[in-house]
Design an enzyme around this catalytic site. Structure first.
Site, PDB file in Angstrom:
ATOM      1  N   LYS A  14      54.322  48.146  37.707  1.00  0.00           N
ATOM      2  CA  LYS A  14      54.925  47.043  36.928  1.00  0.00           C
ATOM      3  C   LYS A  14      54.707  47.252  35.339  1.00  0.00           C
ATOM      4  O   LYS A  14      55.649  46.936  34.684  1.00  0.00           O
ATOM      5  CB  LYS A  14      54.089  45.669  37.202  1.00  0.00           C
ATOM      6  CG  LYS A  14      54.040  45.392  38.620  1.00  0.00           C
ATOM      7  CD  LYS A  14      53.600  43.858  38.782  1.00  0.00           C
ATOM      8  CE  LYS A  14      52.045  43.719  38.685  1.00  0.00           C
ATOM      9  NZ  LYS A  14      51.388  44.649  39.377  1.00  0.00           N
ATOM     10  N   ARG A  89      50.424  34.711  39.776  1.00  0.00           N
ATOM     11  CA  ARG A  89      49.683  35.253  40.991  1.00  0.00           C
ATOM     12  C   ARG A  89      49.254  34.375  41.953  1.00  0.00           C
ATOM     13  O   ARG A  89      48.728  34.779  42.913  1.00  0.00           O
ATOM     14  CB  ARG A  89      48.492  36.066  40.599  1.00  0.00           C
ATOM     15  CG  ARG A  89      48.663  37.671  40.248  1.00  0.00           C
ATOM     16  CD  ARG A  89      47.250  38.227  39.760  1.00  0.00           C
ATOM     17  NE  ARG A  89      47.019  39.308  39.924  1.00  0.00           N
ATOM     18  CZ  ARG A  89      47.114  40.342  38.860  1.00  0.00           C
ATOM     19  NH1 ARG A  89      47.682  40.116  37.697  1.00  0.00           N
ATOM     20  NH2 ARG A  89      46.596  41.421  39.186  1.00  0.00           N
ATOM     21  N   ARG A 128      45.113  56.570  38.197  1.00  0.00           N
ATOM     22  CA  ARG A 128      45.017  56.042  36.967  1.00  0.00           C
ATOM     23  C   ARG A 128      43.637  55.565  36.378  1.00  0.00           C
ATOM     24  O   ARG A 128      43.191  55.734  35.159  1.00  0.00           O
ATOM     25  CB  ARG A 128      46.032  54.752  37.080  1.00  0.00           C
ATOM     26  CG  ARG A 128      46.015  53.767  35.723  1.00  0.00           C
ATOM     27  CD  ARG A 128      46.719  52.442  35.850  1.00  0.00           C
ATOM     28  NE  ARG A 128      46.010  51.495  36.850  1.00  0.00           N
ATOM     29  CZ  ARG A 128      46.733  50.361  37.202  1.00  0.00           C
ATOM     30  NH1 ARG A 128      47.888  50.206  36.851  1.00  0.00           N
ATOM     31  NH2 ARG A 128      46.142  49.349  37.780  1.00  0.00           N
ATOM     32  N   ARG A 134      39.558  51.721  33.479  1.00  0.00           N
ATOM     33  CA  ARG A 134      39.239  50.320  33.974  1.00  0.00           C
ATOM     34  C   ARG A 134      38.567  50.434  35.139  1.00  0.00           C
ATOM     35  O   ARG A 134      38.507  51.237  35.918  1.00  0.00           O
ATOM     36  CB  ARG A 134      40.592  49.741  34.361  1.00  0.00           C
ATOM     37  CG  ARG A 134      41.496  49.508  33.449  1.00  0.00           C
ATOM     38  CD  ARG A 134      43.036  48.955  33.832  1.00  0.00           C
ATOM     39  NE  ARG A 134      42.884  48.034  34.740  1.00  0.00           N
ATOM     40  CZ  ARG A 134      43.711  47.402  35.456  1.00  0.00           C
ATOM     41  NH1 ARG A 134      45.170  47.550  35.011  1.00  0.00           N
ATOM     42  NH2 ARG A 134      43.665  46.439  36.174  1.00  0.00           N
ATOM     43  N   ARG A 146      41.318  44.278  45.476  1.00  0.00           N
ATOM     44  CA  ARG A 146      42.376  43.770  44.591  1.00  0.00           C
ATOM     45  C   ARG A 146      43.865  43.675  45.432  1.00  0.00           C
ATOM     46  O   ARG A 146      44.602  42.700  45.454  1.00  0.00           O
ATOM     47  CB  ARG A 146      42.770  44.713  43.489  1.00  0.00           C
ATOM     48  CG  ARG A 146      41.724  44.302  42.153  1.00  0.00           C
ATOM     49  CD  ARG A 146      41.793  45.374  41.425  1.00  0.00           C
ATOM     50  NE  ARG A 146      42.670  45.927  40.599  1.00  0.00           N
ATOM     51  CZ  ARG A 146      43.192  46.978  39.846  1.00  0.00           C
ATOM     52  NH1 ARG A 146      42.257  47.866  40.106  1.00  0.00           N
ATOM     53  NH2 ARG A 146      44.266  47.125  39.167  1.00  0.00           N
TER      54      ARG A 146
HETATM   55  P1  AMP Z   1      46.324  43.439  36.299  1.00  0.00           P
HETATM   56  O1  AMP Z   1      46.235  44.437  34.837  1.00  0.00           O
HETATM   57  O2  AMP Z   1      47.488  42.767  36.152  1.00  0.00           O
HETATM   58  O3  AMP Z   1      45.902  44.095  37.372  1.00  0.00           O
HETATM   59  O4  AMP Z   1      44.928  42.544  36.118  1.00  0.00           O
HETATM   60  C1  AMP Z   1      43.625  42.697  36.191  1.00  0.00           C
HETATM   61  C2  AMP Z   1      42.511  41.713  36.511  1.00  0.00           C
HETATM   62  O5  AMP Z   1      42.943  40.612  35.475  1.00  0.00           O
HETATM   63  C3  AMP Z   1      42.881  41.121  37.961  1.00  0.00           C
HETATM   64  O6  AMP Z   1      42.261  41.664  38.760  1.00  0.00           O
HETATM   65  C4  AMP Z   1      42.400  39.718  37.647  1.00  0.00           C
HETATM   66  O7  AMP Z   1      41.071  39.700  37.884  1.00  0.00           O
HETATM   67  C5  AMP Z   1      42.857  39.420  36.243  1.00  0.00           C
HETATM   68  N1  AMP Z   1      44.193  38.696  36.239  1.00  0.00           N
HETATM   69  C6  AMP Z   1      45.424  39.271  35.760  1.00  0.00           C
HETATM   70  N2  AMP Z   1      46.202  38.352  35.712  1.00  0.00           N
HETATM   71  C7  AMP Z   1      45.935  37.196  36.458  1.00  0.00           C
HETATM   72  C8  AMP Z   1      46.539  36.121  37.105  1.00  0.00           C
HETATM   73  N3  AMP Z   1      47.865  35.807  36.679  1.00  0.00           N
HETATM   74  N4  AMP Z   1      45.820  35.326  37.803  1.00  0.00           N
HETATM   75  C9  AMP Z   1      44.213  35.406  38.064  1.00  0.00           C
HETATM   76  N5  AMP Z   1      43.679  36.486  37.627  1.00  0.00           N
HETATM   77  C10 AMP Z   1      44.787  37.518  36.772  1.00  0.00           C
END
Ligand code: AMP
Length: 191
Positions: A14, A89, A128, A134, A146
């Site tokens: 993404k 999400r 990654r 991270r 996740r």
């Molecule tokens: P990402 O970079 O999109 O993988 O997001 C990293 C982490 O941020 C996720 O594992 C969640 O803990 C939190 N997070 C990001 N976007 C959301 C969302 N829309 N709703 C809830 N938690 C989020």
């Protein structure tokens, strides 16, 4: 306005595809993961709150995410459109996004979902993790969680947009540009 939701499990590509979509369509990027990481790095109250969820690979509560997105949308008036990356999400987040956008008189144009098999996701995230720094990319249990959270809590969001006839699925394996071209075909239909 052109408002796109870029959907898919962690590691689907993404972030990579968002950058290319933004460049072509001049959209404003709203990545909730990036926004949370920024808060975390800056040590804000919101960042501290989000940290314990992010570190375990769990979702941050809806009310917190929605408030942050609302603020971000309001702080960027006069744009050509938005690309939402990693948001919504959950179905309540999708409903809240519809409400936020309808108050601006502009709906979601469509969702592009990247479809990538689970074994490939796992490989990509661990790869990654070697450079992203991270914590949630580096630990097997967190990565597995996740993917589980995506299957349990996030997948229903795809059905939400399918029902509205705003859904397109793209196979997310192959050359980056090849995948991007397929995404553009869908986006061009919504312009
Ligand atoms: P990402 O970079 O999109 O993988 O997001 C990293 C982490 O941020 C996720 O594992 C969640 O803990 C939190 N997070 C990001 N976007 C959301 C969302 N829309 N709703 C809830 N938690 C989020």
């Amino acid at each position: 306005m052109l408002n796109i939701v870029l959907f898919g499990p962690p590691g689907a590509g993404k972030g990579t595809q968002s950058e290319k979509i933004i460049a072509r369509y001049e959209l404003n990027h709203i990545s909730t993961g990036d926004l949370f990481r920024k808060h975390l790095n800056e040590g804000t109250e919101l960042g501290l709150l989000a940290k314990k969820y992010m570190n375990e690979g769990n979702l941050v509560p809806d009310s917190v995410v929605i408030g942050m997105v609302d603020e971000k949308i309001k702080s960027t008036p006069g744009v050509k459109g938005f690309i939402f990356d990693g948001f919504p999400r959950t179905v309540p987040q999708a409903e809240a996004l519809d409400a936020l956008l309808s108050s601006k008189g502009t709906p979601i144009s469509g969702m592009v979902a990247l479809d990538v098999p689970e074994n490939e996701l796992f490989k990509r995230i661990k790869e990654r993790g070697k450079t992203s720094g991270r914590a949630d990319d580096q630990d097997n249990d967190k990565v597995m969680n996740r993917i589980k959270v995506y299957n349990d809590e996030t997948l229903p969001v795809a059905a939400y947009y399918k029902k509205q006839g705003k859904y397109a699925e793209i196979y997310g394996i192959g050359e980056i540009d090849e995948i991007f071209n397929k995404i553009c075909v869908e986006i061009d239909r919504w312009k």
